[in-house]
Design a protein around this motif. Structure first.
Motif, PDB file in Angstrom:
ATOM      1  N   ARG A 172      -5.594  -9.899   4.987  1.00  0.00           N
ATOM      2  CA  ARG A 172      -6.613  -9.307   6.298  1.00  0.00           C
ATOM      3  C   ARG A 172      -6.216  -8.016   6.711  1.00  0.00           C
ATOM      4  O   ARG A 172      -7.075  -7.241   6.973  1.00  0.00           O
ATOM      5  CB  ARG A 172      -6.524 -10.634   7.193  1.00  0.00           C
ATOM      6  CG  ARG A 172      -7.397 -10.158   8.824  1.00  0.00           C
ATOM      7  CD  ARG A 172      -8.807  -9.991   8.369  1.00  0.00           C
ATOM      8  NE  ARG A 172      -9.465  -9.553   9.555  1.00  0.00           N
ATOM      9  CZ  ARG A 172     -10.729  -9.219   9.487  1.00  0.00           C
ATOM     10  NH1 ARG A 172     -11.219  -8.947   8.334  1.00  0.00           N
ATOM     11  NH2 ARG A 172     -11.091  -8.713  10.526  1.00  0.00           N
ATOM     12  N   ILE A 173      -4.867  -8.003   6.625  1.00  0.00           N
ATOM     13  CA  ILE A 173      -4.401  -6.791   7.105  1.00  0.00           C
ATOM     14  C   ILE A 173      -5.086  -5.544   6.073  1.00  0.00           C
ATOM     15  O   ILE A 173      -5.377  -4.411   6.595  1.00  0.00           O
ATOM     16  CB  ILE A 173      -2.952  -6.687   7.052  1.00  0.00           C
ATOM     17  CG1 ILE A 173      -2.354  -7.651   8.141  1.00  0.00           C
ATOM     18  CG2 ILE A 173      -2.249  -5.176   7.153  1.00  0.00           C
ATOM     19  CD1 ILE A 173      -1.061  -8.054   8.140  1.00  0.00           C
TER      20      ILE A 173
ATOM     21  N   PHE B  63     -11.057  -2.909  15.336  1.00  0.00           N
ATOM     22  CA  PHE B  63     -10.167  -3.068  14.072  1.00  0.00           C
ATOM     23  C   PHE B  63      -8.844  -2.684  14.291  1.00  0.00           C
ATOM     24  O   PHE B  63      -7.772  -3.825  13.988  1.00  0.00           O
ATOM     25  CB  PHE B  63     -10.636  -1.895  13.183  1.00  0.00           C
ATOM     26  CG  PHE B  63     -11.911  -2.418  12.453  1.00  0.00           C
ATOM     27  CD1 PHE B  63     -12.589  -3.396  12.641  1.00  0.00           C
ATOM     28  CD2 PHE B  63     -12.488  -1.611  11.335  1.00  0.00           C
ATOM     29  CE1 PHE B  63     -13.769  -3.761  12.205  1.00  0.00           C
ATOM     30  CE2 PHE B  63     -13.552  -2.123  10.768  1.00  0.00           C
ATOM     31  CZ  PHE B  63     -14.370  -2.892  10.933  1.00  0.00           C
ATOM     32  N   GLU B  64      -8.573  -1.853  15.146  1.00  0.00           N
ATOM     33  CA  GLU B  64      -7.079  -1.627  15.353  1.00  0.00           C
ATOM     34  C   GLU B  64      -6.615  -2.922  16.171  1.00  0.00           C
ATOM     35  O   GLU B  64      -5.145  -3.080  16.084  1.00  0.00           O
ATOM     36  CB  GLU B  64      -7.048  -0.079  16.139  1.00  0.00           C
ATOM     37  CG  GLU B  64      -5.723   0.366  16.319  1.00  0.00           C
ATOM     38  CD  GLU B  64      -5.362   1.247  15.254  1.00  0.00           C
ATOM     39  OE1 GLU B  64      -4.086   1.233  15.058  1.00  0.00           O
ATOM     40  OE2 GLU B  64      -6.134   1.553  14.299  1.00  0.00           O
TER      41      GLU B  64
ATOM     42  N   ALA C 215      -2.478  -7.293  16.257  1.00  0.00           N
ATOM     43  CA  ALA C 215      -2.300  -8.736  16.566  1.00  0.00           C
ATOM     44  C   ALA C 215      -1.847  -9.258  15.345  1.00  0.00           C
ATOM     45  O   ALA C 215      -0.718 -10.073  15.608  1.00  0.00           O
ATOM     46  CB  ALA C 215      -3.575  -9.230  16.939  1.00  0.00           C
ATOM     47  N   LEU C 216      -2.130  -9.029  14.186  1.00  0.00           N
ATOM     48  CA  LEU C 216      -1.638  -9.428  13.000  1.00  0.00           C
ATOM     49  C   LEU C 216      -0.299  -9.099  12.598  1.00  0.00           C
ATOM     50  O   LEU C 216       0.553  -9.949  12.213  1.00  0.00           O
ATOM     51  CB  LEU C 216      -2.607  -9.065  11.647  1.00  0.00           C
ATOM     52  CG  LEU C 216      -3.795  -9.968  11.837  1.00  0.00           C
ATOM     53  CD1 LEU C 216      -4.846  -9.406  10.599  1.00  0.00           C
ATOM     54  CD2 LEU C 216      -3.526 -11.430  11.590  1.00  0.00           C
ATOM     55  N   LEU C 217      -0.092  -7.893  12.784  1.00  0.00           N
ATOM     56  CA  LEU C 217       1.440  -7.265  12.524  1.00  0.00           C
ATOM     57  C   LEU C 217       2.257  -7.677  13.488  1.00  0.00           C
ATOM     58  O   LEU C 217       3.465  -7.905  13.359  1.00  0.00           O
ATOM     59  CB  LEU C 217       1.220  -5.750  12.596  1.00  0.00           C
ATOM     60  CG  LEU C 217       0.303  -5.306  11.259  1.00  0.00           C
ATOM     61  CD1 LEU C 217       0.048  -3.649  11.372  1.00  0.00           C
ATOM     62  CD2 LEU C 217       1.293  -5.390  10.028  1.00  0.00           C
TER      63      LEU C 217
ATOM     64  N   PRO D 155       3.777  -3.543   7.551  1.00  0.00           N
ATOM     65  CA  PRO D 155       3.086  -4.511   6.543  1.00  0.00           C
ATOM     66  C   PRO D 155       3.877  -4.494   5.276  1.00  0.00           C
ATOM     67  O   PRO D 155       3.977  -5.532   4.496  1.00  0.00           O
ATOM     68  CB  PRO D 155       1.703  -3.758   6.327  1.00  0.00           C
ATOM     69  CG  PRO D 155       1.728  -3.083   7.498  1.00  0.00           C
ATOM     70  CD  PRO D 155       2.875  -2.835   8.134  1.00  0.00           C
ATOM     71  N   ALA D 156       4.937  -3.572   5.228  1.00  0.00           N
ATOM     72  CA  ALA D 156       5.661  -3.384   3.838  1.00  0.00           C
ATOM     73  C   ALA D 156       6.850  -4.524   4.109  1.00  0.00           C
ATOM     74  O   ALA D 156       7.008  -5.083   3.007  1.00  0.00           O
ATOM     75  CB  ALA D 156       6.219  -2.062   3.807  1.00  0.00           C
ATOM     76  N   ASN D 157       7.129  -4.866   5.198  1.00  0.00           N
ATOM     77  CA  ASN D 157       8.364  -5.971   5.596  1.00  0.00           C
ATOM     78  C   ASN D 157       7.542  -7.114   5.380  1.00  0.00           C
ATOM     79  O   ASN D 157       8.148  -8.222   4.334  1.00  0.00           O
ATOM     80  CB  ASN D 157       8.729  -5.937   7.111  1.00  0.00           C
ATOM     81  CG  ASN D 157       9.698  -4.772   7.066  1.00  0.00           C
ATOM     82  OD1 ASN D 157      10.077  -4.136   6.240  1.00  0.00           O
ATOM     83  ND2 ASN D 157       9.779  -4.104   8.545  1.00  0.00           N
TER      84      ASN D 157
END
Lengths: 368, 898
Positions: free
Chosen positions: B378-379, B530-531, B536-538, B543-545
């Motif tokens: 999703r990200i 979108f932002e 909210a997801l992160l 994202p790399a983590n």
């Protein structure tokens, strides 16, 4: 034994009421002292006893003391003197004056110790204080008997019921109790004796040698005492020494003429320079005698060594004096009547009476 | 005083000298109309008689003729006590006064100036005015005899006149001799007394001063004698005290000797007692020492014996304890081994535990990995969408909101400038019918313009358009002048601003730009959505983590699958494995617990055995040590080398020494008991008291010696006789004072009584005057009209109506009656004043309200008094006085005699 008993010379006594003439009265006391010495000469006494109060106070001038000592020194016999309550033997007293040593015949007896005298023993009771409740003669009871006639000499008050003065008390039977042939006393200014149980008089006050005040009874004497032997009753004779005449006149004027008689009596008094007169008249001042009253006052107050004339108690009679009634009608006569009324009131105004007399005098002058 | 002639000059209306000769007529009537000079004539005469010649002030200045500088001058010839005089006075300028006495037929001067004034005042019995003109009450006799116009009322006499009248009446009461008497009394009183008391010259003052001095001296002497008495008292008291103190000293001496002996014996015995006590204590100590040694030796022997007897028992107990300890140690070691055996690790159990743990981890990791992979997908989607929008916005080249706002503002200003410029524009439209040529000087288009026929042209300008049509005319069109330049400048400025702001967007079309702006706003809104989801997801993670974590989980699962191959296909039941592990663990722990308890019990038993052994060993050591100590002590106690018998003999000897000391002490105590316990203190106290008494006696001796010296010093001067002198002097002075005071009091009493009587007599004088006035009034009225009452000053104060009770005020009468009452009073007074000397009575227009009948009676009264009075009547109605037979009539007209 024949001796002269005197006391209470009160030399230096003040007499304030005499005013400027007091010094004459004082001088007369010294003159009387000389007369005492003359009597000692005349009576050939063996000795003289001077029983206290020779001086009025220890504070008399020393020249007076010396003059007294000189007079006593002229006595023809020994003179035994004790201090009295007026001149007690305290520090600085008259008895410390050197003149006493110069009078060889005068012996000051300042200690209560028997002294041999011609024909007997003298027991002197000198005073050391002005007031005391102790009997000054008490010591004689325990003293050695002494020889010959026993004579005591003390100054104090003979105990008597009702007597106010109780200083230096001496029992009435002191002479008998102490076995004395005679107790010569001083303190009271009048001659007084105290007969013992047998009737013999062994205690006597000689009184002062010169009267000290108006109304003083039997004063102005010394006593010549003669005792034949121990136990024999003393023979006491008074000899006058006083030089001043103290007269008290208390006339009550009831009739016209009495005031004039009083004036004549006063004017007839001899030796006015040695006479002291105290005149206090009561009764009525009659209308015709105003002038006599004024003359009486003038005479009494001007003629004598001392004179006091009190006429304030003379009530003017109710009848107005003739001279008042002869005044012209008007306020002058009203004024005279007013003064007359005030001088006659229940409480007489003496100033009104005097003013009335002044009135009369000026009226007479105005008429001349 | 009778007036004969008045000469007046330069006095108010009198400019020239006018003489009025009254002769000696019984009545002189000066008639004249109002303003003819009657009252002025009277005033001039009064001034000459009563005023100071040098009187000044405004009042005095008014007597000068109005508007002139003439000096008023008046001369009056008059008769006084039978003697004729002439007084002449000049006022204001070069004032002068001259009094002349008639001698024969001529006047001779007897006084001038102030002396003349004073003599006139004496004749008038007047005190005169202090300054200025004399008031009526200051004119002496004239105040009674002269009635000025409107002044008939007599308010009351004052000054010397009143006294004179009283004196006249009083003297008549007292008679000549009474007057002389009163004079003598008054002189005597005045000589002796002043208002404040006896006069200073009086002898009583000197007597009083002498008396005060004599009393002071007497007081000083009394104080001296009082001091002597105090000295005597002090000396007697101190002597008595001294004798008492000496007696006390003698008595104390005997007591002190006895007390001294006692004190000495007591001191000796106390010394012996202290020695005996010391010996006793030493003997007691030695006895105690030997007895104690002997007791300690016996004690040491006994201790040693007891220790040696106890030692075998202790040694056996120690041996038994040692055996028990060995057995307990062996049992404990065995129990320990048992416990260690059951507590050793179990590989099977450990494997089970590990498997149960790994199964739980495997299941958890699998689940986490799946969730992570979904989120990462999703990200990625959201990031791609966002990047696409960013690219769309960039491609749009639309202004940001702030820029768009600034462009719109600039455009607004440009539109506003245009509107204003349009309002200011001038337009000239020309439709040419023929060809026309224009030369535009001001306006648009500028320069030469040619317009053909049928064409049109519009010339425009701001404020003014000027052009010329050559050969035809020149035109100038002007419009409203305004700020066209300003608006043009603003328009240009706004246009430049719009151009500058829109330059970056490649177009100046503001509509286009508006559309772009709207599109941009829509895209930015979408990107924001979108932002928001991405964030909210992160949840703050990179994202790399998240990706790395997913890889780690995958690696872990891979390793577990290698260890437990079946799990990849068949995931383990983690819960079942955990239950099996817990059951196995409980079983192992129960076995180990029991082994531990066994070991612990064995250890306790070993400890107890060890303690028992230690105790018995210690007891044995202690026994041996104490036995050694007892031995050593015994050796030390007996180190003196004495035998027990020798020690016993020494103890008995020491006991006897003690008893000897006690016996000696008892003997001393017995002897001490017979003496006073406080003998020493008492002796000391007596010595102290003796010293104090000696001091006190010394002081008393000094005190009486000082007092006696003081008395001697004072008596040396014979204070008593000095007091006698002072008191006798004081007594004499006091007597003189009393006599003097008595004399003074008598004088005062006489004076005051006489004065009081006179006052009473004078107070009654008003009554005869009033009676006379009443009689005159009755004569005037023709009947009993009213009773006149006079005041103390003889002024008419009230009337009593004849037919009524009660007193009436004068004011309540009618005008005519009032003036009749006043006239009656004046005539009554004049009757008194003229008893010894005739006088002129002046009436200036005073009976204006009296009716003719009564006036007739008044004139009768006047005529009756002709022998002792002269009447001067001033009137403007001479006919009213025509009945006066002997009257001299004088007419005044305009200040001149006709």
């Amino acid at each position: 034994m024949r001796f002269l008993h005197t006391a209470d010379w009160q030399i230096g006594m003040r007499a304030a009421f005499l005013g400027e003439r007091a010094h004459q009265a004082r001088a007369e006391r010294l003159s009387a002292a000389r007369r005492v010495v003359e009597i000692a000469h005349r009576e050939h006494v063996d000795f003289m006893l001077l029983a206290g109060d020779t001086f009025e106070d220890n504070g008399v001038k020393r020249v007076t003391v010396r003059e007294t000592a000189r007079i006593l020194g002229e006595a023809p016999c020994p003179v035994y003197v004790i201090p009295g309550n007026h001149d007690p033997g305290t520090a600085g007293s008259v008895w410390e004056d050197a003149s006493w040593g110069e009078a060889g015949n005068v012996r000051l007896l300042l200690e209560p110790r028997p002294v041999e005298i011609p024909g007997g023993t003298l027991f002197p009771c000198p005073l050391r204080e002005r007031w005391s409740n102790a009997d000054p003669a008490e010591w004689i009871a325990s003293a050695p008997c002494g020889g010959g006639i026993r004579i005591g000499m003390a100054h104090g008050t003979v105990e008597s019921a009702g007597l106010q003065d109780r200083t230096h008390p001496i029992p009435r039977d002191a002479a008998e109790r102490l076995g004395l042939d005679y107790l010569a006393l001083g303190h009271f200014h009048s001659y007084a004796t105290y007969p013992g149980e047998g009737g013999a008089v062994r205690m006597a006050y000689s009184g002062t040698h010169e009267t000290t005040r108006f109304g003083e009874r039997d004063s102005g004497n010394v006593l010549i005492v003669e005792i034949a032997a121990p136990g024999a009753p003393p023979a006491i004779t008074a000899r006058p020494t006083g030089g001043l005449c103290w007269l008290q006149l208390r006339p009550a004027i009831a009739q016209p003429g009495e005031l004039r008689a009083l004036l004549e009596q006063v004017e007839a008094i001899p030796e006015p320079e040695k006479t002291l007169v105290e005149c206090s008249a009561t009764g009525t001042l009659f209308a015709s005698e105003y002038e006599i009253a004024a003359r009486l006052q003038e005479s009494v107050e001007g003629r004598f060594l001392y004179g006091c004339c009190d006429l304030a108690q003379l009530r003017p009679e109710d009848v107005p004096p003739d001279w008042v009634e002869r005044l012209p009608e008007g306020y002058v006569r009203d004024a005279a009547r007013q003064l007359l009324a005030e001088s006659r009131s229940e409480t007489p105004d003496v100033a009104a009476a005097a003013a009335l007399r002044e009135f009369a005098r000026i009226w007479e002058e105005a008429g001349r | 005083m009778i007036l004969h002639r008045i000469t007046v000059e330069n006095f108010k209306g009198y400019r020239t000298a006018v003489t009025v000769d009254l002769d000696n007529a019984p009545a002189a009537i000066i008639q004249g109309n109002n303003g003819s000079g009657k009252s002025t004539l009277l005033e001039s005469a009064l001034r000459a008689l009563a005023d100071r010649h040098d009187a000044g002030g405004k009042e005095a200045a008014r007597i000068r003729p109005r508007g002139t500088s003439l000096a008023p001058r008046v001369s009056v010839v008059f008769e006084h006590r039978g003697q004729a005089y002439r007084i002449t006075k000049q006022f204001l300028d070069s004032p002068s006064a001259r009094l002349e006495k008639c001698s024969g037929n001529r006047f001779e001067e007897i006084a001038q100036g102030k002396a003349a004034d004073q003599q006139m005042r004496d004749m008038l019995r007047s005190d005169g005015a202090v300054r200025g003109l004399a008031a009526p009450e200051e004119t002496g006799i004239l105040q009674a005899l002269c009635c000025p116009q409107g002044g008939l009322e007599l308010p009351g006499l004052t000054g010397r006149l009143l006294e004179d009248i009283r004196a006249m009446l009083g003297a008549q009461l007292a008679g000549p001799r009474g007057a002389g008497f009163e004079d003598a009394v008054t002189k005597k009183y005045n000589k002796a007394w002043s208002a404040r008391g006896p006069r200073r010259s009086e002898r009583i003052h000197q007597l009083g001063a002498d008396l005060a001095r004599a009393k002071e001296e007497a007081e000083r002497c009394r104080a001296g004698l009082k001091q002597v008495a105090e000295y005597e008292q002090t000396a007697a008291g101190e002597r008595s005290r001294h004798a008492g103190l000496l007696a006390d000293l003698r008595s104390i001496d005997t007591e002190l000797a006895r007390a001294g002996q006692d004190a000495e014996r007591v001191s000796t015995l106390r010394g012996q007692r202290r020695a005996a006590e010391l010996r006793g204590k030493l003997a007691e100590a030695e006895y105690g020492k030997i007895a104690n040694l002997m007791a300690r030796i016996a004690g040491a022997i006994e201790t040693r014996r007891k220790l040696l007897e106890a030692r075998p028992g202790i040694e056996k107990a120690a041996e038994d304890a040692k055996g028990a300890l060995c057995a307990a140690e062996t049992a404990a070691a065995a129990a320990k081994t048992g416990f260690e055996a059951v507590s050793a690790p179990d590989p099977e159990f450990n494997a089970l535990c590990r498997m149960a743990d790994e199964a739980g981890e495997f299941n958890s990791a699998t689940e986490q990995l799946a969730g992570l992979r979904k989120k990462l997908g999703r990200i990625d989607e959201l990031q791609q969408g966002r990047d696409g929008i960013d690219r769309d916005i960039a491609a749009l080249n639309a202004p940001v909101p702030d820029t768009w706002k600034r462009i719109q503002a600039a455009e607004g200003k440009r539109k506003e400038a245009r509107v204003h410029l349009d309002a200011l524009a001038l337009r000239v439209a020309v439709q040419a019918e023929t060809g026309l040529e224009f030369e535009v000087e001001i306006g648009e288009p500028a320069g030469r313009v040619v317009v053909g026929a049928g064409s049109g042209i519009e010339l425009s300008g701001q404020g003014e358009v000027r052009f010329r049509m050559p050969g035809i005319a020149g035109f100038r069109i002007s419009g409203p002048a305004g700020d066209a330049a300003v608006w043009r400048e603003r328009l240009a400025s706004a246009g430049e601003q719009v151009a500058r702001l829109t330059a970056a967007f490649g177009t100046g079309d503001l509509d286009e730009l508006g559309r772009r702006f709207e599109a941009r706003i829509a895209l930015e809104s979408k990107r924001s959505g979108f932002e928001a989801e991405l964030n909210a997801l992160l949840a703050g993670n990179d994202p790399a983590n998240l990706l790395r974590r997913a890889e780690e989980l995958g690696e872990r699962l891979r390793k577990l699958c290698i260890e437990f191959p079946g799990w990849e296909t068949n995931p383990p039941d983690a819960n079942a494995l955990k239950a099996a592990r817990e059951a196995r663990r409980a079983e192992r722990e129960a076995v180990a617990g029991r082994a531990r308890e066994d070991w612990q019990h064995a250890e306790k038993r070993r400890g107890a055995a060890e303690i028992a052994f230690t105790k018995t060993a210690a007891a044995l050591d202690r026994n041996r040590q104490e036995a050694g100590t007892a031995e050593a002590e015994l050796a030390a106690l007996t180190a003196d080398g004495k035998s027990p018998e020798e020690r016993e003999q020494e103890r008995i000897r020491r006991r006897r020494e003690c008893e000897s000391a006690e016996a000696e002490l008892a003997e001393i105590e017995r002897e001490l008991a017979l003496l006073p316990a406080d003998a020493v203190e008492r002796a000391a106290a007596l010595r102290d008291r003796c010293a104090r008494l000696q001091d006190e006696a010394g002081r008393a001796e000094h005190a009486f010696a000082a007092a006696e010296a003081g008395a001697r010093a004072l008596l040396e001067h014979g204070p008593y006789e000095v007091l006698s002198d002072a008191e006798e002097r004081a007594s004499e002075l006091e007597r003189l004072c009393v006599a003097e005071q008595f004399r003074l009091d008598a004088v005062r009493k006489l004076y005051e009584t006489l004065q009081a009587a006179k006052e009473r007599a004078l107070a009654g004088l008003a009554e005869p005057v009033a009676k006379a006035a009443t009689a005159i009034l009755s004569r005037i009225a023709g009947r009993s009209f009213a009773e006149v009452r006079l005041g103390q000053e003889l002024g008419a104060g009230a009337v009593l109506p004849g037919d009524e009770d009660g007193k009436s005020a004068i004011d309540e009468l009618s005008g005519g009656e009032r003036e009749q009452v006043y006239l009656a009073t004046r005539l009554a007074l004049a009757d008194i004043l003229t008893r010894d000397e005739p006088h002129t009575v002046v009436l200036d227009d005073v009976l204006l309200n009296t009716d003719d009948e009564r006036l007739g009676r008044v004139l009768e009264l006047i005529e009756e008094r002709e022998d002792r009075m002269r009447f001067l009547i001033l009137t403007c109605h001479p006919e009213r006085y025509s009945s006066l037979q002997n009257a001299r009539m004088i007419t005044l007209e305009n200040f001149e005699v006709r």
